[in-house]
Design an enzyme around this catalytic site. Structure first.
Site, mmCIF file in Angstrom:
data_model
loop_
_atom_site.group_PDB
_atom_site.id
_atom_site.type_symbol
_atom_site.label_atom_id
_atom_site.label_comp_id
_atom_site.label_asym_id
_atom_site.label_seq_id
_atom_site.Cartn_x
_atom_site.Cartn_y
_atom_site.Cartn_z
ATOM 1 N N ASP A 386 36.969 8.491 18.334
ATOM 2 C CA ASP A 386 37.015 8.067 19.619
ATOM 3 C C ASP A 386 36.067 6.589 20.467
ATOM 4 O O ASP A 386 35.630 6.188 21.438
ATOM 5 C CB ASP A 386 36.301 8.994 20.640
ATOM 6 C CG ASP A 386 37.629 10.269 20.495
ATOM 7 O OD1 ASP A 386 38.912 10.115 19.788
ATOM 8 O OD2 ASP A 386 37.866 11.540 20.697
HETATM 9 P P1 NAP Z 1 35.343 11.657 16.593
HETATM 10 O O1 NAP Z 1 36.122 11.231 17.726
HETATM 11 O O2 NAP Z 1 35.442 13.221 16.925
HETATM 12 O O3 NAP Z 1 36.273 11.255 15.383
HETATM 13 C C1 NAP Z 1 35.641 11.420 14.142
HETATM 14 C C2 NAP Z 1 36.897 11.277 13.298
HETATM 15 O O4 NAP Z 1 35.819 11.447 11.769
HETATM 16 C C3 NAP Z 1 38.076 12.019 13.091
HETATM 17 O O5 NAP Z 1 38.985 10.715 13.046
HETATM 18 C C4 NAP Z 1 38.044 12.921 11.737
HETATM 19 O O6 NAP Z 1 38.869 11.705 10.701
HETATM 20 C C5 NAP Z 1 37.075 11.851 11.276
HETATM 21 N N1 NAP Z 1 37.013 12.673 9.739
HETATM 22 C C6 NAP Z 1 36.137 13.837 10.114
HETATM 23 N N2 NAP Z 1 35.571 14.536 8.854
HETATM 24 C C7 NAP Z 1 35.390 13.556 7.859
HETATM 25 C C8 NAP Z 1 34.781 13.320 6.892
HETATM 26 N N3 NAP Z 1 33.917 14.395 6.262
HETATM 27 N N4 NAP Z 1 35.152 12.169 6.141
HETATM 28 C C9 NAP Z 1 35.032 11.119 6.411
HETATM 29 N N5 NAP Z 1 35.456 11.151 8.235
HETATM 30 C C10 NAP Z 1 35.921 12.035 8.498
HETATM 31 O O7 NAP Z 1 34.083 11.446 16.880
HETATM 32 P P2 NAP Z 1 32.989 10.699 17.321
HETATM 33 O O8 NAP Z 1 33.432 8.909 17.324
HETATM 34 O O9 NAP Z 1 31.758 10.705 16.653
HETATM 35 O O10 NAP Z 1 33.292 11.084 18.952
HETATM 36 C C11 NAP Z 1 32.554 12.249 19.595
HETATM 37 C C12 NAP Z 1 33.512 12.676 20.253
HETATM 38 O O11 NAP Z 1 32.749 14.101 20.776
HETATM 39 C C13 NAP Z 1 34.077 11.903 21.827
HETATM 40 O O12 NAP Z 1 35.158 12.332 22.083
HETATM 41 C C14 NAP Z 1 33.108 12.581 22.720
HETATM 42 O O13 NAP Z 1 33.194 12.041 24.575
HETATM 43 C C15 NAP Z 1 33.536 13.928 22.322
HETATM 44 N N6 NAP Z 1 31.949 15.079 23.235
HETATM 45 C C16 NAP Z 1 30.573 14.685 22.069
HETATM 46 C C17 NAP Z 1 29.934 15.058 23.067
HETATM 47 C C18 NAP Z 1 28.301 14.564 22.207
HETATM 48 O O14 NAP Z 1 27.175 15.005 22.917
HETATM 49 N N7 NAP Z 1 28.049 14.176 21.037
HETATM 50 C C19 NAP Z 1 29.620 15.410 24.360
HETATM 51 C C20 NAP Z 1 30.922 16.036 24.223
HETATM 52 C C21 NAP Z 1 31.828 15.076 24.117
HETATM 53 P P3 NAP Z 1 39.762 12.084 9.767
HETATM 54 O O15 NAP Z 1 40.516 13.806 9.265
HETATM 55 O O16 NAP Z 1 41.167 10.739 9.364
HETATM 56 O O17 NAP Z 1 38.642 12.225 8.778
#
Ligand code: NAP
Length: 459
Positions: A386
Protein backbone atom coordinates in the site's frame (compact mmCIF):
# COMPACT_ATOMS: atom_id res chain seq x y z
CA UNK A 1 1.92 15.38 56.60
CA UNK A 2 3.86 12.36 57.79
CA UNK A 3 7.33 11.46 56.61
CA UNK A 4 5.95 8.65 54.42
CA UNK A 5 3.54 11.09 52.74
CA UNK A 6 6.44 13.46 51.98
CA UNK A 7 8.34 10.52 50.55
CA UNK A 8 5.36 9.53 48.39
CA UNK A 9 4.90 13.08 47.02
CA UNK A 10 8.64 13.25 46.26
CA UNK A 11 8.51 9.97 44.29
CA UNK A 12 5.45 11.31 42.43
CA UNK A 13 7.38 14.42 41.46
CA UNK A 14 10.33 12.32 40.25
CA UNK A 15 7.95 9.98 38.38
CA UNK A 16 6.21 12.91 36.67
CA UNK A 17 9.53 14.40 35.55
CA UNK A 18 10.64 10.99 34.26
CA UNK A 19 7.37 10.59 32.30
CA UNK A 20 7.87 13.96 30.59
CA UNK A 21 11.46 13.07 29.61
CA UNK A 22 10.28 9.62 28.54
CA UNK A 23 7.79 11.11 26.10
CA UNK A 24 10.46 13.44 24.76
CA UNK A 25 12.78 10.45 24.28
CA UNK A 26 10.10 8.45 22.47
CA UNK A 27 9.66 11.19 19.90
CA UNK A 28 12.81 10.03 18.09
CA UNK A 29 13.86 6.47 17.16
CA UNK A 30 17.42 7.03 18.37
CA UNK A 31 16.31 7.96 21.89
CA UNK A 32 13.11 5.87 22.06
CA UNK A 33 14.68 2.99 23.98
CA UNK A 34 16.04 5.40 26.60
CA UNK A 35 12.57 6.97 26.75
CA UNK A 36 11.03 3.58 27.55
CA UNK A 37 13.54 2.98 30.36
CA UNK A 38 12.76 6.42 31.83
CA UNK A 39 9.03 5.64 31.71
CA UNK A 40 9.62 2.28 33.42
CA UNK A 41 11.72 4.03 36.09
CA UNK A 42 8.94 6.59 36.60
CA UNK A 43 6.33 3.85 36.97
CA UNK A 44 8.50 1.98 39.48
CA UNK A 45 9.05 5.18 41.51
CA UNK A 46 5.29 5.86 41.57
CA UNK A 47 4.48 2.29 42.68
CA UNK A 48 7.12 2.29 45.46
CA UNK A 49 6.00 5.75 46.62
CA UNK A 50 2.35 4.64 46.76
CA UNK A 51 3.13 1.41 48.61
CA UNK A 52 5.10 3.31 51.24
CA UNK A 53 2.92 6.43 51.43
CA UNK A 54 -0.60 5.01 51.36
CA UNK A 55 -1.92 3.23 54.40
CA UNK A 56 -2.55 -0.27 53.09
CA UNK A 57 -4.99 -2.39 55.09
CA UNK A 58 -3.79 -5.74 53.82
CA UNK A 59 -0.89 -6.44 51.53
CA UNK A 60 -2.34 -9.79 50.38
CA UNK A 61 -4.38 -8.17 47.58
CA UNK A 62 -1.44 -6.03 46.51
CA UNK A 63 0.80 -9.10 46.31
CA UNK A 64 -1.86 -11.06 44.42
CA UNK A 65 -2.30 -8.24 41.88
CA UNK A 66 1.45 -7.79 41.52
CA UNK A 67 1.97 -11.51 40.91
CA UNK A 68 -0.85 -11.92 38.39
CA UNK A 69 0.09 -8.69 36.57
CA UNK A 70 3.77 -9.64 36.44
CA UNK A 71 3.01 -13.10 35.08
CA UNK A 72 0.71 -11.75 32.34
CA UNK A 73 3.16 -8.93 31.49
CA UNK A 74 6.17 -11.27 31.31
CA UNK A 75 4.22 -13.74 29.18
CA UNK A 76 3.23 -11.01 26.73
CA UNK A 77 6.77 -9.62 26.57
CA UNK A 78 8.35 -13.00 25.90
CA UNK A 79 5.83 -14.77 23.68
CA UNK A 80 3.94 -12.14 21.67
CA UNK A 81 5.75 -11.59 18.35
CA UNK A 82 6.58 -8.13 17.08
CA UNK A 83 3.98 -8.42 14.31
CA UNK A 84 1.25 -8.91 16.92
CA UNK A 85 2.28 -5.80 18.82
CA UNK A 86 -0.87 -3.79 17.90
CA UNK A 87 -3.23 -6.36 19.46
CA UNK A 88 -0.89 -6.70 22.46
CA UNK A 89 -1.08 -2.93 22.92
CA UNK A 90 -4.88 -3.06 22.61
CA UNK A 91 -4.97 -5.65 25.41
CA UNK A 92 -2.76 -3.43 27.59
CA UNK A 93 -5.20 -0.55 27.05
CA UNK A 94 -8.09 -2.83 28.00
CA UNK A 95 -6.34 -3.83 31.26
CA UNK A 96 -5.43 -0.22 32.12
CA UNK A 97 -8.95 1.03 31.41
CA UNK A 98 -10.53 -1.84 33.37
CA UNK A 99 -8.30 -0.95 36.32
CA UNK A 100 -9.52 2.68 36.15
CA UNK A 101 -13.18 1.56 35.94
CA UNK A 102 -12.75 -0.87 38.85
CA UNK A 103 -11.11 1.80 41.03
CA UNK A 104 -14.15 3.96 40.23
CA UNK A 105 -16.53 1.15 41.26
CA UNK A 106 -14.49 0.63 44.44
CA UNK A 107 -14.63 4.33 45.32
CA UNK A 108 -18.38 4.35 44.72
CA UNK A 109 -18.82 1.28 46.94
CA UNK A 110 -16.78 2.88 49.75
CA UNK A 111 -17.81 6.53 49.56
CA UNK A 112 -21.21 6.36 47.83
CA UNK A 113 -22.61 9.86 47.36
CA UNK A 114 -20.36 11.37 50.01
CA UNK A 115 -17.98 13.29 47.85
CA UNK A 116 -17.83 16.84 46.49
CA UNK A 117 -19.69 17.48 43.21
CA UNK A 118 -16.44 17.89 41.24
CA UNK A 119 -15.11 14.54 42.49
CA UNK A 120 -18.43 12.95 41.62
CA UNK A 121 -18.11 14.29 38.09
CA UNK A 122 -14.57 12.91 37.83
CA UNK A 123 -15.78 9.52 39.11
CA UNK A 124 -18.54 9.43 36.48
CA UNK A 125 -16.03 10.22 33.72
CA UNK A 126 -13.57 7.67 35.04
CA UNK A 127 -16.13 4.88 35.03
CA UNK A 128 -17.57 5.89 31.66
CA UNK A 129 -14.25 6.25 29.82
CA UNK A 130 -12.70 3.29 31.62
CA UNK A 131 -15.59 0.94 30.77
CA UNK A 132 -16.00 1.96 27.13
CA UNK A 133 -12.24 1.76 26.57
CA UNK A 134 -12.13 -1.72 28.08
CA UNK A 135 -14.69 -3.25 25.72
CA UNK A 136 -13.58 -1.10 22.76
CA UNK A 137 -9.96 -2.24 23.19
CA UNK A 138 -10.98 -5.89 23.56
CA UNK A 139 -12.94 -5.70 20.29
CA UNK A 140 -9.96 -3.95 18.64
CA UNK A 141 -7.59 -6.69 19.87
CA UNK A 142 -10.02 -9.39 18.64
CA UNK A 143 -10.27 -7.80 15.20
CA UNK A 144 -6.51 -7.38 14.85
CA UNK A 145 -5.92 -10.98 15.96
CA UNK A 146 -8.57 -12.23 13.54
CA UNK A 147 -10.76 -13.69 16.32
CA UNK A 148 -13.49 -11.21 15.37
CA UNK A 149 -14.27 -10.44 11.70
CA UNK A 150 -11.90 -7.67 10.59
CA UNK A 151 -14.42 -6.17 8.20
CA UNK A 152 -16.70 -3.51 9.66
CA UNK A 153 -19.75 -5.08 11.28
CA UNK A 154 -22.62 -2.91 10.11
CA UNK A 155 -26.39 -3.18 10.25
CA UNK A 156 -29.36 -1.05 9.29
CA UNK A 157 -30.03 1.83 11.67
CA UNK A 158 -26.63 1.38 13.34
CA UNK A 159 -25.94 5.12 13.60
CA UNK A 160 -29.30 5.63 15.35
CA UNK A 161 -28.62 2.76 17.79
CA UNK A 162 -25.15 4.19 18.51
CA UNK A 163 -26.53 7.68 19.00
CA UNK A 164 -29.27 6.39 21.34
CA UNK A 165 -26.72 4.38 23.37
CA UNK A 166 -24.55 7.46 23.66
CA UNK A 167 -27.51 9.64 24.68
CA UNK A 168 -28.65 7.06 27.26
CA UNK A 169 -25.10 6.97 28.69
CA UNK A 170 -24.92 10.78 28.84
CA UNK A 171 -28.38 10.93 30.47
CA UNK A 172 -27.44 8.42 33.17
CA UNK A 173 -24.24 10.39 33.78
CA UNK A 174 -26.31 13.51 34.48
CA UNK A 175 -28.79 11.55 36.67
CA UNK A 176 -25.84 10.10 38.58
CA UNK A 177 -24.52 13.62 39.28
CA UNK A 178 -27.91 14.55 40.76
CA UNK A 179 -28.36 11.25 42.68
CA UNK A 180 -24.86 10.05 43.52
CA UNK A 181 -26.13 7.64 46.18
CA UNK A 182 -28.32 5.68 43.76
CA UNK A 183 -26.48 2.42 43.02
CA UNK A 184 -28.92 1.41 40.24
CA UNK A 185 -28.14 4.59 38.32
CA UNK A 186 -24.39 4.18 38.83
CA UNK A 187 -24.31 0.56 37.65
CA UNK A 188 -26.58 1.31 34.68
CA UNK A 189 -24.09 4.01 33.65
CA UNK A 190 -21.31 1.43 33.94
CA UNK A 191 -23.22 -1.16 31.87
CA UNK A 192 -24.16 1.36 29.16
CA UNK A 193 -20.51 2.42 28.90
CA UNK A 194 -19.39 -1.18 28.39
CA UNK A 195 -22.02 -1.54 25.63
CA UNK A 196 -21.08 1.76 24.01
CA UNK A 197 -17.41 0.64 23.77
CA UNK A 198 -18.51 -2.37 21.70
CA UNK A 199 -20.84 -0.31 19.51
CA UNK A 200 -18.12 2.26 18.90
CA UNK A 201 -15.55 -0.19 17.54
CA UNK A 202 -17.48 -2.96 15.72
CA UNK A 203 -18.36 -0.76 12.69
CA UNK A 204 -14.70 0.09 12.11
CA UNK A 205 -12.60 -2.09 9.79
CA UNK A 206 -9.30 -3.54 10.93
CA UNK A 207 -7.50 -1.26 8.42
CA UNK A 208 -8.32 1.65 10.71
CA UNK A 209 -7.81 -0.24 13.95
CA UNK A 210 -4.36 1.19 14.81
CA UNK A 211 -5.83 4.72 14.69
CA UNK A 212 -8.78 3.60 16.82
CA UNK A 213 -6.38 2.05 19.30
CA UNK A 214 -4.40 5.21 19.53
CA UNK A 215 -7.67 7.03 20.29
CA UNK A 216 -8.60 4.40 22.90
CA UNK A 217 -5.15 4.87 24.40
CA UNK A 218 -6.03 8.53 24.72
CA UNK A 219 -9.34 7.65 26.45
CA UNK A 220 -7.55 5.25 28.83
CA UNK A 221 -5.17 8.08 29.74
CA UNK A 222 -8.04 10.47 30.40
CA UNK A 223 -9.78 7.79 32.52
CA UNK A 224 -6.57 7.48 34.56
CA UNK A 225 -6.42 11.29 34.96
CA UNK A 226 -10.04 11.27 36.20
CA UNK A 227 -9.06 8.50 38.65
CA UNK A 228 -6.31 10.81 39.87
CA UNK A 229 -8.90 13.53 40.61
CA UNK A 230 -11.10 11.06 42.49
CA UNK A 231 -8.24 9.70 44.59
CA UNK A 232 -6.45 13.04 44.94
CA UNK A 233 -3.40 11.42 43.33
CA UNK A 234 -1.15 13.86 41.47
CA UNK A 235 0.95 11.40 39.54
CA UNK A 236 -2.15 9.76 38.05
CA UNK A 237 -3.45 13.16 36.96
CA UNK A 238 -0.13 14.05 35.29
CA UNK A 239 0.57 10.64 33.72
CA UNK A 240 -3.04 10.24 32.58
CA UNK A 241 -3.11 13.66 30.97
CA UNK A 242 0.23 13.06 29.21
CA UNK A 243 -1.07 9.72 27.95
CA UNK A 244 -4.43 11.19 26.93
CA UNK A 245 -3.02 14.02 24.86
CA UNK A 246 -0.04 12.20 23.37
CA UNK A 247 -2.44 9.43 22.27
CA UNK A 248 -4.68 11.99 20.63
CA UNK A 249 -1.75 13.69 18.83
CA UNK A 250 -0.55 10.28 17.61
CA UNK A 251 -4.04 9.52 16.23
CA UNK A 252 -4.03 12.81 14.33
CA UNK A 253 -0.54 12.14 12.92
CA UNK A 254 -1.49 8.62 11.82
CA UNK A 255 -4.63 9.92 10.12
CA UNK A 256 -2.53 12.53 8.33
CA UNK A 257 -0.09 9.87 7.09
CA UNK A 258 -3.05 7.85 5.76
CA UNK A 259 -4.85 10.93 4.43
CA UNK A 260 -7.90 10.24 6.59
CA UNK A 261 -9.80 12.42 9.03
CA UNK A 262 -10.58 11.18 12.53
CA UNK A 263 -14.31 11.63 11.98
CA UNK A 264 -13.94 9.60 8.81
CA UNK A 265 -12.16 6.82 10.70
CA UNK A 266 -14.77 6.74 13.45
CA UNK A 267 -17.87 7.07 11.31
CA UNK A 268 -16.76 6.19 7.77
CA UNK A 269 -16.87 2.36 7.73
CA UNK A 270 -13.58 2.61 5.75
CA UNK A 271 -12.58 -1.06 5.89
CA UNK A 272 -15.91 -2.17 4.40
CA UNK A 273 -15.62 -0.43 1.10
CA UNK A 274 -11.88 -1.00 0.76
CA UNK A 275 -11.97 -4.69 1.45
CA UNK A 276 -14.58 -5.20 -1.23
CA UNK A 277 -13.04 -2.78 -3.69
CA UNK A 278 -11.36 -4.03 -6.82
CA UNK A 279 -9.47 -2.00 -9.35
CA UNK A 280 -8.69 -2.88 -12.93
CA UNK A 281 -5.04 -2.69 -13.81
CA UNK A 282 -3.45 -2.99 -17.26
CA UNK A 283 -0.21 -4.77 -18.00
CA UNK A 284 1.49 -7.93 -16.86
CA UNK A 285 3.68 -8.76 -13.92
CA UNK A 286 7.19 -9.66 -15.01
CA UNK A 287 9.24 -12.05 -12.95
CA UNK A 288 12.99 -11.67 -12.57
CA UNK A 289 15.52 -14.38 -11.76
CA UNK A 290 17.70 -14.24 -8.66
CA UNK A 291 20.88 -13.88 -10.74
CA UNK A 292 19.49 -11.02 -12.83
CA UNK A 293 18.32 -9.20 -9.72
CA UNK A 294 21.74 -9.67 -8.10
CA UNK A 295 23.42 -8.37 -11.26
CA UNK A 296 21.25 -5.24 -11.28
CA UNK A 297 22.06 -4.54 -7.63
CA UNK A 298 25.77 -5.27 -7.88
CA UNK A 299 26.26 -2.91 -10.82
CA UNK A 300 23.99 -0.11 -9.54
CA UNK A 301 25.40 3.07 -8.07
CA UNK A 302 22.34 4.01 -6.02
CA UNK A 303 19.96 1.57 -4.37
CA UNK A 304 17.01 2.32 -2.06
CA UNK A 305 15.43 -0.39 0.08
CA UNK A 306 11.73 0.13 0.84
CA UNK A 307 10.63 -2.10 3.73
CA UNK A 308 6.99 -2.85 4.55
CA UNK A 309 4.85 -5.22 6.53
CA UNK A 310 6.28 -8.28 4.70
CA UNK A 311 9.76 -7.46 6.09
CA UNK A 312 8.25 -7.68 9.57
CA UNK A 313 6.41 -10.98 9.02
CA UNK A 314 9.48 -12.51 7.39
CA UNK A 315 11.78 -11.07 10.10
CA UNK A 316 14.09 -10.09 7.26
CA UNK A 317 15.72 -7.08 8.93
CA UNK A 318 19.10 -8.80 9.48
CA UNK A 319 19.10 -10.24 5.96
CA UNK A 320 18.52 -6.81 4.38
CA UNK A 321 21.31 -5.26 6.44
CA UNK A 322 23.71 -8.01 5.34
CA UNK A 323 22.81 -7.48 1.68
CA UNK A 324 23.15 -3.70 2.09
CA UNK A 325 26.63 -4.11 3.61
CA UNK A 326 27.73 -6.33 0.72
CA UNK A 327 26.53 -3.71 -1.76
CA UNK A 328 28.22 -0.90 0.16
CA UNK A 329 31.47 -2.87 0.11
CA UNK A 330 31.17 -2.78 -3.67
CA UNK A 331 30.76 1.01 -3.59
CA UNK A 332 26.97 1.11 -4.04
CA UNK A 333 25.18 3.91 -2.17
CA UNK A 334 22.40 2.29 -0.09
CA UNK A 335 19.52 4.09 1.62
CA UNK A 336 16.33 2.93 3.35
CA UNK A 337 13.02 4.71 2.67
CA UNK A 338 10.65 4.74 5.64
CA UNK A 339 6.94 5.41 5.16
CA UNK A 340 5.20 6.65 8.33
CA UNK A 341 2.56 3.89 8.23
CA UNK A 342 4.62 1.04 6.76
CA UNK A 343 4.00 -2.13 8.76
CA UNK A 344 1.31 -2.27 11.38
CA UNK A 345 2.24 0.33 13.97
CA UNK A 346 3.96 3.70 14.03
CA UNK A 347 7.74 3.33 13.89
CA UNK A 348 7.46 -0.39 13.02
CA UNK A 349 10.21 -0.28 10.39
CA UNK A 350 12.48 1.93 12.49
CA UNK A 351 12.29 -0.53 15.38
CA UNK A 352 13.02 -3.56 13.19
CA UNK A 353 15.94 -1.95 11.37
CA UNK A 354 17.39 -0.58 14.62
CA UNK A 355 17.22 -4.13 16.03
CA UNK A 356 19.37 -5.27 13.08
CA UNK A 357 21.85 -2.42 13.72
CA UNK A 358 21.09 -0.59 10.50
CA UNK A 359 22.66 2.84 11.08
CA UNK A 360 20.01 5.45 11.78
CA UNK A 361 21.74 7.81 9.33
CA UNK A 362 20.79 5.43 6.46
CA UNK A 363 17.06 5.77 7.19
CA UNK A 364 15.20 8.46 5.26
CA UNK A 365 11.70 9.71 5.81
CA UNK A 366 9.22 9.94 2.92
CA UNK A 367 9.61 13.68 2.28
CA UNK A 368 13.41 13.39 2.27
CA UNK A 369 13.70 10.36 0.00
CA UNK A 370 10.95 10.91 -2.58
CA UNK A 371 12.97 13.47 -4.64
CA UNK A 372 15.81 10.90 -4.84
CA UNK A 373 13.90 8.11 -6.60
CA UNK A 374 14.33 9.50 -10.18
CA UNK A 375 18.12 9.29 -9.78
CA UNK A 376 18.02 5.85 -8.15
CA UNK A 377 19.10 2.84 -10.20
CA UNK A 378 17.18 0.19 -8.27
CA UNK A 379 14.43 0.54 -5.67
CA UNK A 380 13.95 -2.75 -3.82
CA UNK A 381 10.47 -3.07 -2.33
CA UNK A 382 10.58 -5.62 0.52
CA UNK A 383 7.08 -6.78 1.49
CA UNK A 384 5.60 -3.29 1.06
CA UNK A 385 2.46 -2.77 -0.96
CA UNK A 386 0.00 0.00 0.00
CA UNK A 387 2.73 2.49 0.89
CA UNK A 388 4.11 2.26 -2.67
CA UNK A 389 0.77 2.14 -4.51
CA UNK A 390 0.90 4.87 -7.22
CA UNK A 391 -2.92 4.82 -7.46
CA UNK A 392 -2.98 6.86 -4.25
CA UNK A 393 -1.26 9.63 -6.19
CA UNK A 394 -2.57 9.12 -9.75
CA UNK A 395 -6.14 7.84 -9.41
CA UNK A 396 -8.50 10.29 -7.71
CA UNK A 397 -11.18 7.55 -7.67
CA UNK A 398 -8.98 5.15 -5.72
CA UNK A 399 -10.11 4.47 -2.18
CA UNK A 400 -6.65 5.45 -0.97
CA UNK A 401 -6.49 8.58 -3.17
CA UNK A 402 -4.46 11.27 -1.48
CA UNK A 403 -2.54 8.96 0.86
CA UNK A 404 1.10 10.05 0.61
CA UNK A 405 3.29 7.29 -0.88
CA UNK A 406 6.92 6.45 -1.46
CA UNK A 407 7.29 7.15 -5.17
CA UNK A 408 9.32 4.09 -6.08
CA UNK A 409 7.78 3.95 -9.56
CA UNK A 410 9.93 6.99 -10.43
CA UNK A 411 13.12 4.95 -9.93
CA UNK A 412 14.92 3.65 -13.04
CA UNK A 413 14.18 0.07 -12.00
CA UNK A 414 12.04 -1.51 -9.28
CA UNK A 415 12.39 -5.01 -7.84
CA UNK A 416 9.49 -6.15 -5.66
CA UNK A 417 10.07 -8.92 -3.12
CA UNK A 418 6.85 -10.66 -2.09
CA UNK A 419 5.52 -14.20 -1.81
CA UNK A 420 2.84 -14.10 -4.50
CA UNK A 421 -0.18 -12.09 -5.58
CA UNK A 422 -1.21 -11.14 -2.03
CA UNK A 423 -2.69 -7.70 -1.56
CA UNK A 424 -1.76 -5.21 1.10
CA UNK A 425 -3.69 -4.20 4.18
CA UNK A 426 -6.12 -2.09 2.15
CA UNK A 427 -7.05 -5.02 -0.09
CA UNK A 428 -6.40 -2.98 -3.26
CA UNK A 429 -4.53 -4.04 -6.39
CA UNK A 430 -1.23 -2.23 -6.91
CA UNK A 431 -0.51 -0.94 -10.47
CA UNK A 432 3.19 -0.59 -9.55
CA UNK A 433 3.59 -4.35 -9.98
CA UNK A 434 2.40 -4.10 -13.60
CA UNK A 435 4.63 -1.21 -14.70
CA UNK A 436 7.35 -1.77 -17.27
CA UNK A 437 10.06 -0.61 -14.85
CA UNK A 438 9.01 -3.21 -12.26
CA UNK A 439 10.02 -6.84 -11.90
CA UNK A 440 8.84 -9.31 -9.29
CA UNK A 441 11.09 -11.58 -7.23
CA UNK A 442 8.79 -14.06 -5.51
CA UNK A 443 9.41 -15.78 -2.20
CA UNK A 444 9.61 -15.15 1.51
CA UNK A 445 11.50 -11.87 1.99
CA UNK A 446 14.10 -13.31 4.36
CA UNK A 447 15.11 -16.23 2.21
CA UNK A 448 15.03 -14.09 -0.97
CA UNK A 449 17.33 -11.51 0.59
CA UNK A 450 19.69 -14.22 1.86
CA UNK A 451 19.87 -15.80 -1.60
CA UNK A 452 20.31 -12.38 -3.20
CA UNK A 453 23.29 -11.70 -0.92
CA UNK A 454 24.85 -15.03 -1.94
CA UNK A 455 24.23 -14.24 -5.61
CA UNK A 456 25.75 -10.74 -5.26
CA UNK A 457 28.92 -12.31 -3.82
CA UNK A 458 29.27 -14.38 -6.98
CA UNK A 459 28.85 -11.47 -9.40
P1 NAP B 1 0.90 -3.96 3.15
O1 NAP B 1 0.26 -3.00 2.23
O2 NAP B 1 0.09 -4.56 4.21
O3 NAP B 1 1.54 -5.10 2.22
C1 NAP B 1 2.34 -6.09 2.75
C2 NAP B 1 2.77 -7.01 1.60
O4 NAP B 1 3.79 -7.85 2.14
C3 NAP B 1 1.67 -7.89 1.07
O5 NAP B 1 1.27 -7.48 -0.21
C4 NAP B 1 2.26 -9.32 1.06
O6 NAP B 1 2.17 -9.85 -0.23
C5 NAP B 1 3.73 -9.09 1.45
N1 NAP B 1 4.24 -10.09 2.40
C6 NAP B 1 3.62 -10.60 3.48
N2 NAP B 1 4.40 -11.49 4.08
C7 NAP B 1 5.55 -11.56 3.36
C8 NAP B 1 6.75 -12.30 3.49
N3 NAP B 1 6.94 -13.18 4.47
N4 NAP B 1 7.73 -12.09 2.57
C9 NAP B 1 7.56 -11.22 1.56
N5 NAP B 1 6.45 -10.48 1.40
C10 NAP B 1 5.46 -10.66 2.29
O7 NAP B 1 2.17 -3.32 3.86
P2 NAP B 1 2.72 -1.82 3.84
O8 NAP B 1 3.05 -1.41 2.44
O9 NAP B 1 3.79 -1.80 4.87
O10 NAP B 1 1.48 -0.93 4.26
C11 NAP B 1 1.00 -0.88 5.59
C12 NAP B 1 -0.52 -0.84 5.58
O11 NAP B 1 -0.99 -0.92 6.93
C13 NAP B 1 -1.07 0.44 4.99
O12 NAP B 1 -2.29 0.19 4.34
C14 NAP B 1 -1.30 1.29 6.22
O13 NAP B 1 -2.28 2.30 6.01
C15 NAP B 1 -1.81 0.22 7.17
N6 NAP B 1 -1.68 0.73 8.54
C16 NAP B 1 -0.46 0.89 9.10
C17 NAP B 1 -0.37 1.51 10.33
C18 NAP B 1 0.95 1.79 11.00
O14 NAP B 1 0.92 2.44 12.03
N7 NAP B 1 2.06 1.33 10.46
C19 NAP B 1 -1.51 1.92 10.98
C20 NAP B 1 -2.73 1.73 10.36
C21 NAP B 1 -2.79 1.12 9.15
P3 NAP B 1 2.23 -11.45 -0.42
O15 NAP B 1 1.11 -12.02 0.38
O16 NAP B 1 2.07 -11.65 -1.90
O17 NAP B 1 3.55 -11.90 0.06
Amino acid sequence: MTLSTYFMEATYLIASILFVFALKGMSHPETARRGMFLAEGGMLAAIIGTLIGVHILTSAWILAGLTIGSIIGAWMAIFVPMTAMPQRTALSHAFGALAAALVGVGEFAVRGGEMPAITRGALGFEVMLGALTTTGSLIAAGKLQGIIRGKPIQFKGQSIVNLLTFLAMATFFVIYLAHPEDAAVFYTLLALSFVFGVMLVIPIGSADMPVVMSLLNSYAGLAAAATGFVLGNNVLIIAGTLDGFSGFILSVLMCKAMNRSITNVLFGGFGASIAEATSTVDGVMREISMDDAAMQLAFASRVIFVPGYGLATAQAQHAVRELAELLEDRGVSVKYAIHPVAGRMPGHMNVLLAEANVPYSSLYEMEQINPEFPTTDVAVVIGANDVVNPDARDNPKSLIAGMPILEVDRAKSVIVLKRGQGRGFSGLENPLFFKSCTSMLYGDAKSTLTHLAQAVQHV
